[in-house]
Design an enzyme around this catalytic site. Sequence first.
Site, PDB file in Angstrom:
ATOM      1  N   LYS A 184       0.885  -1.180   0.000  1.00  0.00           N
ATOM      2  CA  LYS A 184       0.000   0.000   0.000  1.00  0.00           C
ATOM      3  C   LYS A 184       0.915   1.221   0.000  1.00  0.00           C
ATOM      4  CE  LYS A 184      -1.831   3.071   1.892  1.00  0.00           C
ATOM      5  NZ  LYS A 184      -1.598   4.471   1.456  1.00  0.00           N
ATOM      6  N   GLU A 259       9.494   1.729  11.072  1.00  0.00           N
ATOM      7  CA  GLU A 259      10.512   2.773  10.872  1.00  0.00           C
ATOM      8  C   GLU A 259       9.775   4.102  10.937  1.00  0.00           C
ATOM      9  OE1 GLU A 259      13.418   1.769  10.895  1.00  0.00           O
ATOM     10  OE2 GLU A 259      13.559  -0.179   9.925  1.00  0.00           O
ATOM     11  N   CYS A 293      13.945  10.961   6.845  1.00  0.00           N
ATOM     12  CA  CYS A 293      13.751  10.541   8.234  1.00  0.00           C
ATOM     13  C   CYS A 293      15.018  10.687   9.051  1.00  0.00           C
ATOM     14  CB  CYS A 293      13.257   9.099   8.286  1.00  0.00           C
ATOM     15  SG  CYS A 293      14.333   7.958   7.415  1.00  0.00           S
TER      16      CYS A 293
END
Length: 501
Positions: A184, A259, A293
């Site tokens: 997804k 994560e 990130c």
Amino acid sequence: MTAHYLPENLPTHIQHYIDGTFVDSLGGDTFDVLDPVSNTNYATAAAGQKADIDLAVAAASRAFTNGPWPRMKPRERARVLNKIADAVEAQESRLAELETFDTGLPITQAHGQAQRAAENFRFFADLIVAQFDDAMKVPGAQINYVNRKPIGVAGLITPWNTPFMLESWKLAPALASGCTVVLKPAEFTPLSASLWATIFEEAGLPQGVFNLVNGLGEDAGDALVKHPDVPLISFTGETTTGQTIFANAAPKLKGLSMELGGKSPCVVFADADIDAAIDSALFGVFSLNGERCTAGSRILVERSIYDEFCEKYAARAKNIVVGDPHDPKTEVGALVHPEHYAKVMGYVEIGKSEGRLLAGGGRPAGLDTGNYVSPTVFADVKPEARIFQEEIFGPVVAITPFENDDEALALANGVKYGLAAYIWTQNLTRAHNFAQSVEAGMVWLNSHNVRDLRTPFGGVKSSGLGHEGGFRSIDFYTDQQAVHITLGAVHTPKFGASATH
Ligand code: NAD
């Protein structure tokens, strides 16, 4: 006014891919997809609902239960994975062009992402061929061995920053392990994900092994997380979304790899190579538009070099080339979506009352449309400031001075996140002591984020759960069943064998 680059043969509609076929949602739902330079809709995408997820999971379950993929020899799977890597490399230019168009990432950096995506498949192809498992001998009594087996249908949920590369990060180990998957992708950036189906088909991945359902997180993502036939969820995204998924996966005790967000410190001691630290600390937060990130978005600088560092850093930040993501000269492109742009600009405004603005602070001159933010530098930021504590995920950095190692460590650890840390010093003892004390899943000494694929990847505290990377990823997607074989007589107490009273 920025010229609006349009890739050739851009799709106007993006579909799901279920059981080997491109399909729309059963109910016909769609959502709009825009590009971040013109902020106009260039395509619609099928908006997956629970019924579409049900179909995709059913296909993946059939492929897992009856299909060849989980039963193939590692070398056979590795051949397919290497063909996938070849195809990704062969399409690098197209892929980079589409990724840049959809995400606003600078084209030169999108090329790097395509190469890394291919490398992920090659790496896990090598790893499964070399994989071996333990056997243990108890002399004269037992042999024990590990029967490693793929767990089943893996649900993969990914974010919009470097979407294709991050998808490869999950697809490669999941497929290498023999799992079948339902992906997804992020709803802001579904374009590059639509390339996977053809790449996989042409590489010979059996039907039903790879399934893709587009859609919103609360619909398609939620249904995938809650599906009873999906025992594993690998998720990359925001910490708050991770918390929701954690709760939704709890009733079925699903395997989770998470994560999540970060607010990583870049700590510069006075004995560091300052010029190298400045190059690295600029790249560390402004590459990938700051939508990264592991961005070193809090720079902590020892007081004795603080003024010099701030001055040099800000001068360079002001000089960063912001512009059309498709222009190879561009260093910072357009942020992914107007909603995200508004969030980042909100933090820029908050920062003006929390720190001393040294560079940027708004929209760059001459770029009146598109989601452009000038590389923004705030100095003298206090640890309680929101721009120190909260993930901004854009080209915005907070610089804070420190007096000594203890204060640097307290500042570095004084946030809820713990993804990465970057430490700049020439002192070996300090470097290792600091590295071992800092609350971060990954530490780089005298470098920005350059990662060998064998090393553990993951965060601590609110930055994640579990570590992937190398064989740890294979561990996540497989069960290690212990099989105990009896060789000798087993001492068995004979319950119920004594004479009855
Ligand atoms: P996000 O959490 O908004 O979305 C990520 C994915 O989750 C999307 O596909 C979304 O549709 C889906 N989703 C949303 N709600 C869901 C729900 N209730 N159930 C199931 N799925 C749901 O994150 P984002 O804005 O796309 O990405 C940016 C975030 O990702 C940042 O916080 C960044 O730090 C983080 N990130 C972390 C890493 C890492 O490795 N630690 C890497 C990249 C990005």
